[in-house]
Design a protein around this motif. Structure first.
Motif, short mmCIF file in Angstrom:
data_model
loop_
_atom_site.label_atom_id
_atom_site.label_comp_id
_atom_site.label_asym_id
_atom_site.label_seq_id
_atom_site.Cartn_x
_atom_site.Cartn_y
_atom_site.Cartn_z
N PRO A 17 0.82 -1.22 0.00
CA PRO A 17 0.00 0.00 0.00
C PRO A 17 0.85 1.26 0.00
CG PRO A 17 0.10 -0.91 2.21
CD PRO A 17 0.84 -1.88 1.33
N ALA A 18 0.51 2.19 -0.88
CA ALA A 18 1.26 3.44 -1.03
C ALA A 18 0.30 4.61 -0.85
CB ALA A 18 1.92 3.49 -2.40
N ARG A 19 0.87 5.82 -0.73
CA ARG A 19 0.05 6.99 -0.46
C ARG A 19 0.48 8.20 -1.28
NH1 ARG A 19 -0.97 6.68 6.17
NH2 ARG A 19 -1.17 4.39 6.22
N ILE A 20 -0.52 8.95 -1.74
CA ILE A 20 -0.31 10.24 -2.37
C ILE A 20 -0.88 11.29 -1.43
CG2 ILE A 20 -0.88 11.74 -4.32
CD1 ILE A 20 -1.34 9.13 -5.97
N VAL A 21 -0.07 12.28 -1.09
CA VAL A 21 -0.51 13.37 -0.23
C VAL A 21 -0.32 14.68 -0.98
CG1 VAL A 21 -0.21 14.59 1.96
CG2 VAL A 21 0.11 12.10 1.85
N SER A 22 -1.41 15.40 -1.22
CA SER A 22 -1.34 16.67 -1.93
C SER A 22 -1.53 17.81 -0.94
CB SER A 22 -2.42 16.75 -3.02
OG SER A 22 -2.21 15.76 -4.00
N ILE A 23 -0.58 18.73 -0.92
CA ILE A 23 -0.68 19.90 -0.06
C ILE A 23 -1.49 20.97 -0.80
CG2 ILE A 23 0.57 21.64 1.25
CD1 ILE A 23 1.06 18.72 2.13
N SER A 24 -2.61 21.36 -0.20
CA SER A 24 -3.46 22.33 -0.88
C SER A 24 -4.16 23.20 0.17
CB SER A 24 -4.48 21.61 -1.78
OG SER A 24 -5.13 22.53 -2.64
N ALA A 25 -5.31 23.73 -0.20
CA ALA A 25 -6.04 24.63 0.70
C ALA A 25 -7.53 24.48 0.41
CB ALA A 25 -5.59 26.06 0.49
N VAL A 75 -0.47 11.94 7.78
CA VAL A 75 -1.33 11.38 6.73
C VAL A 75 -0.53 10.46 5.82
CG1 VAL A 75 -2.77 11.94 4.73
CG2 VAL A 75 -2.93 13.32 6.81
N ALA A 76 0.73 10.79 5.61
CA ALA A 76 1.58 9.98 4.72
C ALA A 76 2.04 8.67 5.33
CB ALA A 76 2.80 10.80 4.31
N SER A 77 2.02 8.58 6.66
CA SER A 77 2.70 7.44 7.29
C SER A 77 1.94 6.69 8.36
CB SER A 77 4.03 7.93 7.88
OG SER A 77 3.80 8.90 8.89
N ASP A 78 0.93 7.28 8.95
CA ASP A 78 0.30 6.64 10.10
C ASP A 78 -0.46 5.38 9.70
OD1 ASP A 78 -1.87 6.16 12.24
OD2 ASP A 78 -0.57 7.68 13.17
N PRO A 79 -0.18 4.24 10.33
CA PRO A 79 -0.85 2.98 9.96
C PRO A 79 -2.35 3.01 10.20
CG PRO A 79 0.50 2.70 11.94
CD PRO A 79 0.86 4.03 11.36
N HIS A 80 -2.81 3.85 11.12
CA HIS A 80 -4.24 3.92 11.39
C HIS A 80 -5.03 4.54 10.23
CE1 HIS A 80 -2.58 3.58 15.53
NE2 HIS A 80 -3.64 2.81 15.68
#
Length: 303
Positions: A131-139, A228-233
């Motif tokens: 499982p991988a994650r995309i995190v977009s910094i926005s507003a 958000v990028a790393s927490d297993p929960h």
């Protein structure tokens, strides 16, 4: 840097927020790839990470330049067949309208098209690391996209143009979350709040001073996106808009709460979608695609 460990790619890695996120991710055991326009500044961030026992590698690229974005995407995909985390953080703000060498408005190109191209080029690498994650910094922008003037040629307002680029971030990220299997790749948006950085340095002095006075320190702002990028929960959580980790008992705000969704009512609304589509090199298929399929591919369809 070996590609055997978990890989986190951070764009805009020399900025106040980007560098702090990179340091925190390295502290969590990720091998961090620092993507930035300025290689020397990126190497300084890498040295800081290495001094603290982490591992980092520098890759240069300019999201305002589509050829540079394509080259960067190709190099990283070849170098790292599996990418665990992609943090889309690169952004610019310009008080006056500037045009890139590709003929695009600077903020639209840098804040949306470049990251869009790179993210879509990484999908295979992200899926390979599932499982991988995309995190977009926005507003949480409510700017309505003007599909007849997405390049702000007719009427340029810096805050409106910046907001439009952030709306594109929201829509493309939420579209990705619907397109991808959340058991493989999640896609979420994080609003870190106002940050003491140079991003808004092109604002009038009085406003700039006010913004800095009410802004957070970047090391504090970096906590939520790294969480958000790393927490297993948060495994499997996708299509959400996160604000401060400590807010709302760390519950995501759903996308419908943070901005309007532009209707796909006519052919004229697909012009900006064609721009995104072309960056992926599919010019020969644009004319044959229906408005809805173009929008689906470019991430600006109705959610």
């Amino acid at each position: 840097m070996s590609s055997a460990g978990k890989i986190a790619v951070v764009t805009g890695a020399t900025g106040a927020l980007g560098s702090e996120m990179a340091v925190l991710l390295a502290g969590k055991g990720y091998d961090v790839v620092l993507v930035a326009r300025n290689g020397e500044k990126a190497r300084q961030v890498a040295a800081r990470i290495e001094q603290e026992g982490g591992r980092a590698e520098v890759k240069t690229g300019d999201f305002a330049d589509l050829e540079s974005s394509k080259r960067l995407a190709a190099e990283l995909a070849e170098r790292f067949p599996a990418i665990d985390v992609l943090v889309n953080n690169a952004a610019v703000f310009s008080g006056e309208r500037k045009v890139t060498k590709d003929g695009l408005e600077l903020m639209f190109a840098t804040n949306h098209l470049g990251p869009f191209l790179v993210t879509n080029s990484f999908i295979g690498s992200l899926q390979a690391a599932a499982p991988a994650r995309i995190v977009s910094i926005s507003a949480p922008t409510t700017t309505k996209l003007d599909f007849d003037d997405l390049q702000s040629e007719k009427d340029y307002g810096p805050y409106r143009a910046f907001g439009a680029s952030k709306m594109c971030n929201l829509l493309t990220t939420f579209r990705l979350s619907r397109r991808l299997d959340s058991n493989q790749v999640t896609a979420n948006v994080v609003h870190p709040g106002l940050i003491k950085s140079e991003l808004m340095s092109d604002t009038p002095a009085i406003l700039g001073g006010l913004l800095k006075a009410i802004s957070r320190r970047p090391e504090a702002a970096a906590v939520t996106p790294v969480w958000v990028a790393s927490d297993p929960h948060l495994a499997g959580v996708s299509g959400a808009f996160f604000q401060r980790k400590e807010d709302r008992k760390a519950r995501p705000v759903q996308p419908g709460r943070v901005g309007s969704r532009p209707p796909l009512a006519s052919e004229r609304r697909t012009r900006p979608l064609r721009l995104s589509y072309l960056t992926l090199g599919f010019q020969d298929r644009v004319s044959a695609a229906t408005p809805s399929s173009r929008a689906s591919l470019c991430g600006l369809a109705m959610m």
